[in-house]
Design a protein around this motif. Sequence first.
Motif, PDB file in Angstrom:
ATOM      1  N   GLU A   1       1.003  -1.223  -0.034  1.00 36.54           N
ATOM      2  CA  GLU A   1       0.062  -0.255  -0.030  1.00 36.54           C
ATOM      3  C   GLU A   1       0.661   1.219   0.211  1.00 36.54           C
ATOM      4  N   TYR A   2       2.171   1.078   0.535  1.00 35.30           N
ATOM      5  CA  TYR A   2       2.638   1.985   0.522  1.00 35.30           C
ATOM      6  C   TYR A   2       3.259   2.596  -0.592  1.00 35.30           C
ATOM      7  N   ILE A   3       3.763   1.903  -1.236  1.00 32.04           N
ATOM      8  CA  ILE A   3       4.756   1.421  -2.516  1.00 32.04           C
ATOM      9  C   ILE A   3       3.317   2.301  -3.089  1.00 32.04           C
ATOM     10  N   GLY A   4       2.300   1.780  -3.686  1.00 34.25           N
ATOM     11  CA  GLY A   4       1.560   2.156  -4.227  1.00 34.25           C
ATOM     12  C   GLY A   4       1.261   3.661  -4.122  1.00 34.25           C
ATOM     13  N   GLN A   5       1.268   4.427  -3.289  1.00 42.43           N
ATOM     14  CA  GLN A   5       0.384   5.820  -2.299  1.00 42.43           C
ATOM     15  C   GLN A   5       1.590   6.666  -3.201  1.00 42.43           C
ATOM     16  N   ALA A   6       2.977   5.828  -2.897  1.00 41.79           N
ATOM     17  CA  ALA A   6       4.377   6.604  -3.887  1.00 41.79           C
ATOM     18  C   ALA A   6       4.387   6.741  -5.275  1.00 41.79           C
ATOM     19  N   LEU A   7       4.128   5.570  -5.915  1.00 45.19           N
ATOM     20  CA  LEU A   7       4.175   5.993  -7.347  1.00 45.19           C
ATOM     21  C   LEU A   7       3.354   6.493  -7.567  1.00 45.19           C
ATOM     22  N   LEU A   8       2.027   6.479  -6.883  1.00 45.72           N
ATOM     23  CA  LEU A   8       0.396   7.428  -7.414  1.00 45.72           C
ATOM     24  C   LEU A   8       0.778   8.509  -7.453  1.00 45.72           C
ATOM     25  N   GLY A   9       0.578   9.331  -8.773  1.00 44.71           N
ATOM     26  CA  GLY A   9       1.057  11.276  -9.122  1.00 44.71           C
ATOM     27  C   GLY A   9       1.878  11.133  -8.864  1.00 44.71           C
TER      28      GLY A   9
END
Length: 422
Positions: A286-294
């Motif tokens: 989830e952290y990785i997904g948030q970091a890559l988003l936008g």
Amino acid sequence: FFSSRRRHTRLQGDWSSDVCSSDLGIALLSLNQLRAQSNHPEVLNAYIEEAMESNLMLQQHEMDVQVAIQQLKQSRGLFFPDVSLNSDYTIASGGRTLNFPIGDLLNPVYSSLNQLNGNNAFPTDLQNVNEQFLPDNFHDTRLTVAQPLFNTDIYFGYRAQKALVSVQEAKLDTYRNELAKELKIAYYQYLQSEYLMDILNENEILVQELVRLNERLVENGIATIDAVYRARFELSSIESEQAKADQQKQFAQSYFNFLLNRPLDSVIIYDENETIPLEADSDLNEYIGQALLGRPELVQLQSGINAQNELISLASASRLPKASVGILAGYQGQDYRFTSDEDYRLVQFNISIPIFNGFRKNADIQQAKINSKISETRLNEVEEQIKLQVIQSKAALEASFKTYYASRAQLASAEQIGRAHV
């Protein structure tokens, strides 16, 4: 007394410019102690907003965006016709001339005709012509309209410039995030150094008392002189740590104010009511997904790839013909007169078909493709770097939490030992 001494010496730690896990543990302890004392909530957020308005480097990035926008407007303006009003007035003398002996040729003929007809119907005083080639007292006033009809350079150049605007905007967003991060780091480093100084000052008082106590014990024959030496050595170590902490405090204060474009010695207000989470409550994915988003860095690279693709299209389409039309309307004549006898109109169509240019366009296409591939590789690299940063940051955060809880346990043990020695 022993409990207090153990508590403060345990919290000294090693000081460095980077926030390591032990430093974060100290910061968590200090901030928790200070949380109930602040009269300025959301101070850090206010500082960040101030930095977004006053930071000089951010202003430069904003101006870069404005420059890119103006260049985009220039590219868009190429779709419209160019309209201009031009006027030329020429005064000339000398140069080549046109000599035509019209008088010598016609005057005898006209004289003979007059004699035959018995009248003077034909002039006999014609002058020879001696006209210079350069126009004298001549004006040409015209309105010119030039309109491209089909030009791939204009179309794909505009699209490439539009992508470059996105690149500059992403750079701006990237620096905004970087500025906020650097401001937070400097803020917490300053806060950490401030309260580390308080801890060291209290520690100094306690160790000074320990020196006096050991000296009395030595005088009474209860302890050896080694206890005094050890206490004095610890006192000198504390003084050294005080100097380092004060230096780091000045560095953090100067850098923090530099980011705000303020005098470097300006006072920093504490936001001591900030709530600090004491556990990592999200999954790593989830952290990785948030970091890559936008992420602005990824947007910047993707916009660069789009610009390179437009340049590929530009180079490929340059082999196509180009067409334009030009319209001229004006007056030509003597003495700057504008009469119906002097007006003219002209329409010109132009078609340019490239045939051979020494293979330069092929090289341009290959270069643009290579640059696009480089940008794609860089994009993949940055994505992997972001993932690595998230993994390392989460591990460091968990280690800091463990250090924090271990420090709490050590403090409790130290207090129990201190009470046992009282």
